[in-house]
Design an enzyme around this catalytic site. Structure first.
Site, PDB file in Angstrom:
ATOM      1  N   MET A   1       2.977   2.383  -2.336  1.00 62.96           N
ATOM      2  CA  MET A   1       3.114   3.038  -3.641  1.00 62.96           C
ATOM      3  C   MET A   1       1.780   3.010  -4.384  1.00 62.96           C
ATOM      4  O   MET A   1       0.783   2.560  -3.853  1.00 62.96           O
ATOM      5  CB  MET A   1       4.217   2.356  -4.440  1.00 62.96           C
ATOM      6  CG  MET A   1       5.596   2.680  -3.904  1.00 62.96           C
ATOM      7  SD  MET A   1       6.887   1.874  -4.828  1.00 62.96           S
ATOM      8  CE  MET A   1       6.752   0.199  -4.315  1.00 62.96           C
TER       9      MET A   1
ATOM     10  N   GLY B   1       0.783  -1.235   0.000  1.00 61.22           N
ATOM     11  CA  GLY B   1       0.000   0.000   0.000  1.00 61.22           C
ATOM     12  C   GLY B   1       0.813   1.282   0.000  1.00 61.22           C
ATOM     13  O   GLY B   1       0.252   2.371   0.037  1.00 61.22           O
TER      14      GLY B   1
ATOM     15  N   GLY C   1      33.955  -2.708  22.734  1.00 57.34           N
ATOM     16  CA  GLY C   1      32.986  -1.935  23.525  1.00 57.34           C
ATOM     17  C   GLY C   1      32.494  -0.819  22.627  1.00 57.34           C
ATOM     18  O   GLY C   1      32.991   0.299  22.643  1.00 57.34           O
ATOM     19  N   THR C   2      31.499  -1.161  21.819  1.00 54.71           N
ATOM     20  CA  THR C   2      31.125  -0.236  20.741  1.00 54.71           C
ATOM     21  C   THR C   2      30.340   0.979  21.227  1.00 54.71           C
ATOM     22  O   THR C   2      30.160   1.919  20.467  1.00 54.71           O
ATOM     23  CB  THR C   2      30.332  -0.986  19.650  1.00 54.71           C
ATOM     24  OG1 THR C   2      29.380  -1.831  20.294  1.00 54.71           O
ATOM     25  CG2 THR C   2      31.254  -1.810  18.793  1.00 54.71           C
ATOM     26  N   ASN C   3      29.891   0.951  22.485  1.00 48.99           N
ATOM     27  CA  ASN C   3      29.259   2.181  22.995  1.00 48.99           C
ATOM     28  C   ASN C   3      30.318   3.269  23.074  1.00 48.99           C
ATOM     29  O   ASN C   3      30.153   4.369  22.552  1.00 48.99           O
ATOM     30  CB  ASN C   3      28.672   1.954  24.390  1.00 48.99           C
ATOM     31  CG  ASN C   3      27.627   0.872  24.404  1.00 48.99           C
ATOM     32  OD1 ASN C   3      26.964   0.638  23.404  1.00 48.99           O
ATOM     33  ND2 ASN C   3      27.476   0.196  25.535  1.00 48.99           N
ATOM     34  N   ASP C   4      31.422   2.934  23.722  1.00 48.65           N
ATOM     35  CA  ASP C   4      32.486   3.921  23.828  1.00 48.65           C
ATOM     36  C   ASP C   4      33.230   4.083  22.512  1.00 48.65           C
ATOM     37  O   ASP C   4      33.642   5.188  22.165  1.00 48.65           O
ATOM     38  CB  ASP C   4      33.463   3.524  24.943  1.00 48.65           C
ATOM     39  CG  ASP C   4      32.968   4.012  26.296  1.00 48.65           C
ATOM     40  OD1 ASP C   4      32.584   5.193  26.379  1.00 48.65           O
ATOM     41  OD2 ASP C   4      32.943   3.216  27.247  1.00 48.65           O
TER      42      ASP C   4
ATOM     43  N   TYR D   1      31.901 -13.985  18.838  1.00 43.90           N
ATOM     44  CA  TYR D   1      30.583 -13.942  19.468  1.00 43.90           C
ATOM     45  C   TYR D   1      30.070 -12.513  19.557  1.00 43.90           C
ATOM     46  O   TYR D   1      30.834 -11.548  19.419  1.00 43.90           O
ATOM     47  CB  TYR D   1      30.618 -14.559  20.875  1.00 43.90           C
ATOM     48  CG  TYR D   1      31.439 -13.750  21.866  1.00 43.90           C
ATOM     49  CD1 TYR D   1      30.880 -12.681  22.556  1.00 43.90           C
ATOM     50  CD2 TYR D   1      32.782 -14.066  22.119  1.00 43.90           C
ATOM     51  CE1 TYR D   1      31.635 -11.929  23.452  1.00 43.90           C
ATOM     52  CE2 TYR D   1      33.537 -13.326  23.009  1.00 43.90           C
ATOM     53  CZ  TYR D   1      32.950 -12.257  23.674  1.00 43.90           C
ATOM     54  OH  TYR D   1      33.690 -11.513  24.542  1.00 43.90           O
TER      55      TYR D   1
ATOM     56  N   ARG E   1      34.507  -7.586  33.653  1.00 44.75           N
ATOM     57  CA  ARG E   1      35.268  -6.366  33.386  1.00 44.75           C
ATOM     58  C   ARG E   1      35.627  -5.688  34.705  1.00 44.75           C
ATOM     59  O   ARG E   1      34.782  -5.564  35.601  1.00 44.75           O
ATOM     60  CB  ARG E   1      34.429  -5.409  32.550  1.00 44.75           C
ATOM     61  CG  ARG E   1      35.143  -4.090  32.339  1.00 44.75           C
ATOM     62  CD  ARG E   1      34.353  -3.142  31.501  1.00 44.75           C
ATOM     63  NE  ARG E   1      33.243  -2.553  32.226  1.00 44.75           N
ATOM     64  CZ  ARG E   1      32.325  -1.785  31.659  1.00 44.75           C
ATOM     65  NH1 ARG E   1      32.365  -1.564  30.372  1.00 44.75           N
ATOM     66  NH2 ARG E   1      31.358  -1.257  32.373  1.00 44.75           N
TER      67      ARG E   1
ATOM     68  N   HIS F   1      -5.247  -2.577   4.973  1.00 46.48           N
ATOM     69  CA  HIS F   1      -3.897  -2.045   5.193  1.00 46.48           C
ATOM     70  C   HIS F   1      -3.580  -1.960   6.666  1.00 46.48           C
ATOM     71  O   HIS F   1      -2.476  -2.280   7.105  1.00 46.48           O
ATOM     72  CB  HIS F   1      -3.763  -0.647   4.584  1.00 46.48           C
ATOM     73  CG  HIS F   1      -3.555  -0.678   3.115  1.00 46.48           C
ATOM     74  ND1 HIS F   1      -4.038   0.283   2.284  1.00 46.48           N
ATOM     75  CD2 HIS F   1      -2.922  -1.576   2.341  1.00 46.48           C
ATOM     76  CE1 HIS F   1      -3.701  -0.002   1.044  1.00 46.48           C
ATOM     77  NE2 HIS F   1      -3.035  -1.139   1.051  1.00 46.48           N
TER      78      HIS F   1
ATOM     79  N   ARG G   1      29.439  -6.005  34.152  1.00 46.71           N
ATOM     80  CA  ARG G   1      29.916  -4.681  34.582  1.00 46.71           C
ATOM     81  C   ARG G   1      29.968  -4.702  36.104  1.00 46.71           C
ATOM     82  O   ARG G   1      28.948  -4.563  36.772  1.00 46.71           O
ATOM     83  CB  ARG G   1      28.974  -3.590  34.097  1.00 46.71           C
ATOM     84  CG  ARG G   1      28.943  -3.392  32.585  1.00 46.71           C
ATOM     85  CD  ARG G   1      27.900  -2.336  32.238  1.00 46.71           C
ATOM     86  NE  ARG G   1      28.027  -1.817  30.897  1.00 46.71           N
ATOM     87  CZ  ARG G   1      27.243  -2.172  29.867  1.00 46.71           C
ATOM     88  NH1 ARG G   1      26.302  -3.086  30.049  1.00 46.71           N
ATOM     89  NH2 ARG G   1      27.400  -1.610  28.686  1.00 46.71           N
TER      90      ARG G   1
ATOM     91  N   GLU H   1      37.839   0.116  22.915  1.00 46.09           N
ATOM     92  CA  GLU H   1      36.829   1.169  23.073  1.00 46.09           C
ATOM     93  C   GLU H   1      37.297   2.533  22.612  1.00 46.09           C
ATOM     94  O   GLU H   1      36.509   3.469  22.548  1.00 46.09           O
ATOM     95  CB  GLU H   1      36.434   1.302  24.550  1.00 46.09           C
ATOM     96  CG  GLU H   1      35.738   0.081  25.096  1.00 46.09           C
ATOM     97  CD  GLU H   1      35.431   0.222  26.560  1.00 46.09           C
ATOM     98  OE1 GLU H   1      34.275   0.473  26.906  1.00 46.09           O
ATOM     99  OE2 GLU H   1      36.373   0.091  27.371  1.00 46.09           O
TER     100      GLU H   1
HETATM  101  C1  PEP Z   1      30.958  -0.119  25.665  1.00 43.24           C
HETATM  102  O1  PEP Z   1      31.560   0.934  25.794  1.00 43.24           O
HETATM  103  O2  PEP Z   1      30.512  -0.522  24.584  1.00 43.24           O
HETATM  104  C2  PEP Z   1      30.710  -0.977  26.834  1.00 43.24           C
HETATM  105  C3  PEP Z   1      30.166  -2.162  26.706  1.00 43.24           C
HETATM  106  O3  PEP Z   1      30.999  -0.449  28.035  1.00 43.24           O
HETATM  107  P1  PEP Z   1      30.057   0.570  28.810  1.00 43.24           P
HETATM  108  O4  PEP Z   1      28.794   0.684  28.067  1.00 43.24           O
HETATM  109  O5  PEP Z   1      29.883   0.002  30.156  1.00 43.24           O
HETATM  110  O6  PEP Z   1      30.884   1.800  28.798  1.00 43.24           O
HETATM  111 MG    MG Z   2      32.658   1.262  27.644  1.00 45.97          MG
END
Ligand code: PEP
Ligand code: MG
Length: 983
Positions: A113, A111, A833-836, A918, A684, A475, A597, A812
């Site tokens: 287009m 729906g 640690g992909t957040n940092d 992982y 950690r 729809h 953590r 990180e």
């Molecule tokens: C990160 O930085 O991705 C992480 C897992 O550590 P935190 O979020 O605790 O800083």
């Molecule tokens: Mg971190």
């Protein structure tokens, strides 16, 4: 685009033949490819042709122009061929060919287009159609519909704001009112002629242009409009939501018309081969006699149930044919099909088929049933589900006793159960209102007479959708199911007054802003909030209040998960800090802890007091150590002794606090190890900036001062000292352990003792993985590693045991990634640690980005929130560089990800591609990650094998890191080029 790739612009289908087939979805779109396939497989499909998606991409790449010969040669030739196939002629005054023009992207976008039906009608051909069918009413009704659609879609005569009615509807309604007729079917041929006159006048008034009489012009306009609709607002929104690439483009299908509105023996319908709401193996769908397809899906008339067709005198025979079609479609296409059909004077035609969109509940049941019945390939069962949608299985259901009470007193009506689940929320009568209420933190049920695709934003925002009109394949229902929204459709007793902002049902009136509750599994609508309780799956897996044997839903879910596990090569771990979280994650299928953590443990009970005590005196203690080391170096024993006295308070409190924390931390880790058995547990060491632990308010400071037996001002002053301008880039991560090695020592000791104790108690092999955060320099890691190894050696000696443990690091910050070759000399594993890493690579504060990222997303500067889905070109590239530099130094190094991204399907696919060992995500995301990882594996293998089917293999028990190396190597070539360019 190169001309060579555009050599064939048009593919034909019909009369048992086709140029294309079901595998050509990228070029012909889903609809075009399947029409070809259906035609080949002997389904009765009206003849037609598909203009490829490449023409669409050409159109957008070349300032909305077409390949040179499209309208001068290719389309006219295709029409000629279609004329031959049908025995009719375009624009003919005796036997005119009429066509439909429909969009058809690679993935269906229901729906979103545009579609045009009955094309080819004009003032001359309408008379021919009348003569040929001997049915003037039918001919003029078809013409009326075409003028309306063409005026709307091609010439842009539409409502100018959301409170206005559709202009064509308005013209028609006011005409009907003036002659005292209610239903469209009451209109005579002359009425329709008058309406057409008014429609063409409306078009002229609004656009200044006349409705075109030339069928070739009509076709050109319609094809252009369909290509143009690829980029209308709702299509763009839909693609963004479902991450369909904007570059794909749509195909256009031009197909000979068959008519469902030719009279009492004609009709049209939409059906699913199984129930897409709950997965039951039953014929599911709707039909309308004497109507065209759009009437069913637009939700303007509430159609009849397809199963009732069996008892319909006129259509009983067709129903038998449909039953055969239903079976054959599943067999030929290997999945539940959602198909459209038209009955033209008793003759059945199929207009399209596609894999049916379904709820998560239906997905697991259908996958289970069809794989067992050998109707679906296991590989398809895994790839056809939306991992994200598994969340629906965890969503709450209504609390049984509260719903019972609501049934007795507050049930307003029962509509059609169109999207299962329970939703309680505030009534919003417009999409805009729904969005606003949700933005202000409310839960909302969007209530509409019927929904149109423009309501998409409101539907995305709302928890539930209630419509007064429309069936289960409208729809509203379709989109709701796909999004996993609770939906009750066609609740005919409900009247909605948009002006008064009220919803009335069986004598009860509710206002916009009041509560309503809908049960999308039963169709019940309640005039109040109804309490909810945990989903069936949670009752089995987490609360353990329901036995697996007593829950069919669990069994279907479990079947799919186990199937997925056969294909996946990525390990799935969880981020958990407490034994109960760990236990939940195991129930969901986690194979280890990827991130504990430790600081989260610090807030348990009254241990925060000891943490605060440690922090407050840490700085003075460090100063003491530095000064006395300097004094000792100069042989000043007197000064050393004096310093001991000067810093007595700091020494006592710092050591005292650590001594108190050691056994409680040990206890924490014992709990985790016990819950995880022999699964790996990554712990950690302390990471956050210390100010996060400090008491904020005066009363808390006073309380702490009292407990520690020191002055209020002292605690306050120590707190001030810890203030930082940029704490996320300040004294945190391994920098804490470097300045305060005693903390690293205490935590390492607690881990070692806990592991030894649990191994002794349970007889199981406990393998702790100690993770040092925020490494930028190999020397930092080396510094911390020495402490960990020393402590582990001491503890093993005391306990007279030998144990396996690993020490690794988080990646990180960019320097850590770029110097991975050096870091890997010391680290036994890396966890991204992909957040940092996102924060530091983008230079964007993860805590403050909410202020500007929504603008970035709206403007398309970023496609997705980089803190939710990995920024593959930036952060992802850095990860690849890191891996490329680390693996030669330490072949087979274990590689994980533990940022929030670890539960995001797109990121998981990326992690698979770059060869991680992982992913680690929150316990409730584990099922999503399992399915996403399996899909990534299948897709990657398919791509490598040129789309050959993938065989499920028995997964090796332990995730040998070597396994992860192969894809990493594959990724290395383009990566090497990019890395070189970056240097
Ligand atoms: C990160 O930085 O991705 C992480 C897992 O550590 P935190 O979020 O605790 O800083
Ligand atoms: Mg971190």
């Amino acid at each position: 685009m190169a001309k060579a790739t555009l050599s064939k612009l048009i593919y034909h289908f019909g009369n048992g033949k086709s140029d294309g087939d079901g595998t050509m979805k990228a070029l012909l779109g889903g609809k075009g490819a399947n029409l070809g396939e259906m035609s080949r497989k002997g389904f009765k499909v009206p003849a037609g042709f598909t203009i490829t998606t490449e023409v669409c991409t050409y159109y957008y790449d070349n300032k909305k122009t077409y390949p040179t010969n499209l309208f001068s040669k290719d389309v006219p030739a295709a029409i000629k061929q279609l004329e031959k196939a049908t025995g009719k002629k375009f624009g003919d005054n005796k036997n005119p060919l009429l066509v439909s023009v429909r969009s058809g992207a690679r993935d269906s976008m229901p729906g979103m287009m545009d579609t045009i039906l009955n094309l080819g009608l004009n003032d001359v051909t309408v008379e021919a159609l009348k003569k040929k069918t001997n049915n003037g009413r039918f001919a003029y009704d078809s013409y009326r519909r075409f003028v309306q659609m063409y005026g709307d879609v091609v010439m842009g005569v539409q409502k100018r704001n959301e409170n206005e009615h559709e202009p064509f509807d308005q013209v028609m309604d006011s005409y009907k009112e003036s002659i005292g007729k209610h239903e469209d079917t009451d209109l005579s041929e002359d009425d329709l002629k008058e309406i057409i006159k008014r429609f063409t006048k409306l078009i002229k008034d609004r656009t200044g242009k006349a409705f075109p009489q030339d069928p070739a012009k009509q076709l050109e306009g319609s094809i252009g409009a369909v290509f143009g609709s690829w980029n209308n607002d709702r299509a763009i929104l839909y693609r963004n939501k479902y991450q369909i690439p904007h570059e794909w483009g749509t195909a256009v299908n031009v197909q000979a018309m068959v008519f469902g509105n030719m009279g009492a023996t004609s009709g049209t319908g939409v059906a699913f081969t199984r129930n897409p709401a709950n997965g039951t193996n039953e014929f599911y769908g709707e039909y309308l006699a004497n109507a065209q397809g759009e009437d069913v899906v637009a939700g303007t008339r509430t159609p009849l149930k397809i199963v009732d067709m069996a008892h319909d005198k006129v259509f009983a025979k067709t129903f038998k044919e449909l039953e055969v079609v239903r079976k054959k479609l599943e067999k030929e296409f290997g999945d539940v099909q959602d198909f459209e059909f038209t009955i033209e004077e008793g003759k059945l035609f199929l207009l399209q088929t596609r894999n049916g969109k379904r709820t998560a509940q239906a997905y697991v049941k259908i996958a289970h049933d069809m794989v067992k019945a050998k109707l679906m390939k296991p590989e398809h069962a895994v790839t056809s589900g939306d991992p994200q949608a598994l969340d629906q299985l965890l969503a709450p259901i209504f609390d049984t006793s509260d719903e019972k009470a609501a049934v007795a007193k507050d049930r307003l009506t029962v509509g059609l159960p169109a999207g299962p689940g329970a939703a309680s929320g505030i009534i919003a009568l417009t999409a805009k209102k729904a969005e606003d209420l949700v933005a202000s933190g409310q839960k909302v049920v969007l209530c509409r007479v019927e929904t149109s695709p423009e309501d998409l934003r409101g539907m995305i925002a709302a928890d539930g959708i209630l419509t007064a009109r429309g069936g289960v394949s409208s729809h509203a229902a379709l989109v709701a199911r796909q999004m996993g929204k609770v939906c009750v459709a066609g609740a005919g007793d409900v009247t909605i007054d948009y002006e008064k902002k009220t919803l009335t049902c069986n004598g009860k009136t509710l206002r916009e802003g009041e509560f309503i509750a809908i049960n999308g599994t039963t169709g019940a609508v309640y005039g109040r909030k109804v309490e909810t309780s945990p989903s069936e799956l949670l009752q089995v897996l987490v609360n353990k209040t329901l036995k697996p044997a007593d829950s069919k839903l669990f069994q279907y879910y479990d079947f799919v998960m186990k199937l997925a596990d056969k294909y996946r090569t990525l390990g799935i771990r969880t981020n958990a800090d407490q034994p109960d979280q760990a236990a939940n994650a195991i129930a969901f299928g986690a194979e280890g802890i990827g991130l504990c953590r430790t600081e989260h443990m610090f807030f348990e009970g009254d241990r925060i007091d000891s943490v605060r005590e440690m922090i407050l005196f840490a700085e003075d203690f460090a100063k003491y150590k530095l000064e006395s080391e300097e004094a000792a170096a100069t042989g000043d024993a007197e000064r050393v002794a004096a310093l001991k006295g000067e810093y007595a308070q700091a020494i006592e409190h710092f050591h005292g606090a650590l001594a108190k924390l050691l056994p409680v931390q040990q206890q924490d880790f014992e709990g985790l190890f016990a819950a995880m058995g022999e699964r790996p547990v990554t712990i950690r060491l302390l990471d956050p900036p210390l100010h996060e632990f400090l008491p904020q308010a005066g009363a808390q400071i006073e309380d702490l001062a009292k407990k520690l037996g020191v002055k209020y001002e002292r605690v306050e002053a120590l707190g001030h000292n810890l203030h930082e301008f940029n704490p996320m880039l300040g004294h945190r991560g391994c920098r804490l352990g470097i300045v305060y090695p005693e903390i690293t020592e205490m935590q390492s000791r607690a881990i070692a003792r806990a592991a030894i104790a649990v191994a002794k108690k349970t007889g199981k092999k406990v393998v702790p993985e100690i993770m040092i955060p925020l490494i930028g320099f190999a020397e930092e890691l080396k510094n911390q590693l020495d402490i960990v190894h020393r402590v582990f050696a001491e503890e093993q000696k005391i306990a007279k045991v030998k144990m396996k443990y690993l020490v690794g690091t988080m990646i990180e910050i960019p320097r850590g990634a770029l110097t991975a070759g050096e870091v890997a000399q010391h680290a036994e594993f890396f966890s991204f640690g992909t957040n940092d890493l996102t924060q530091t690579t983008l230079g964007m504060s993860r805590d403050d980005s909410g202020k500007f990222l929504p603008y970035y997303q709206r403007l398309g500067i970023v496609k997705a929130n980089p803190f939710a889905s990995i920024d593959q070109n930036g952060v992802g590239n850095l990860m690849e560089i890191c891996i490329e530099r680390a693996t030669p130094v330490r072949p087979g190094i274990k590689l994980g990800i533990c940022g929030e991204h670890g539960g995001d399907p797109a990121t998981i696919a990326f992690c698979h591609k770059i060869g991680l060992t992982y992913v680690s995500c929150s316990p409730f995301r584990v099922p999503v990650a399992r399915l996403a990882a399996a899909q990534a594996a299948i897709r990657a293998t398919r791509a490598a094998a040129g789309a050959k089917p993938v065989k499920a293999k028995v997964k090796a028990k332990a995730k040998a890191p070597v396994k992860a190396k192969a894809p990493a190597k594959k990724a290395a070539k383009p990566l090497a080029k990019r890395a070189a360019a970056a240097r």
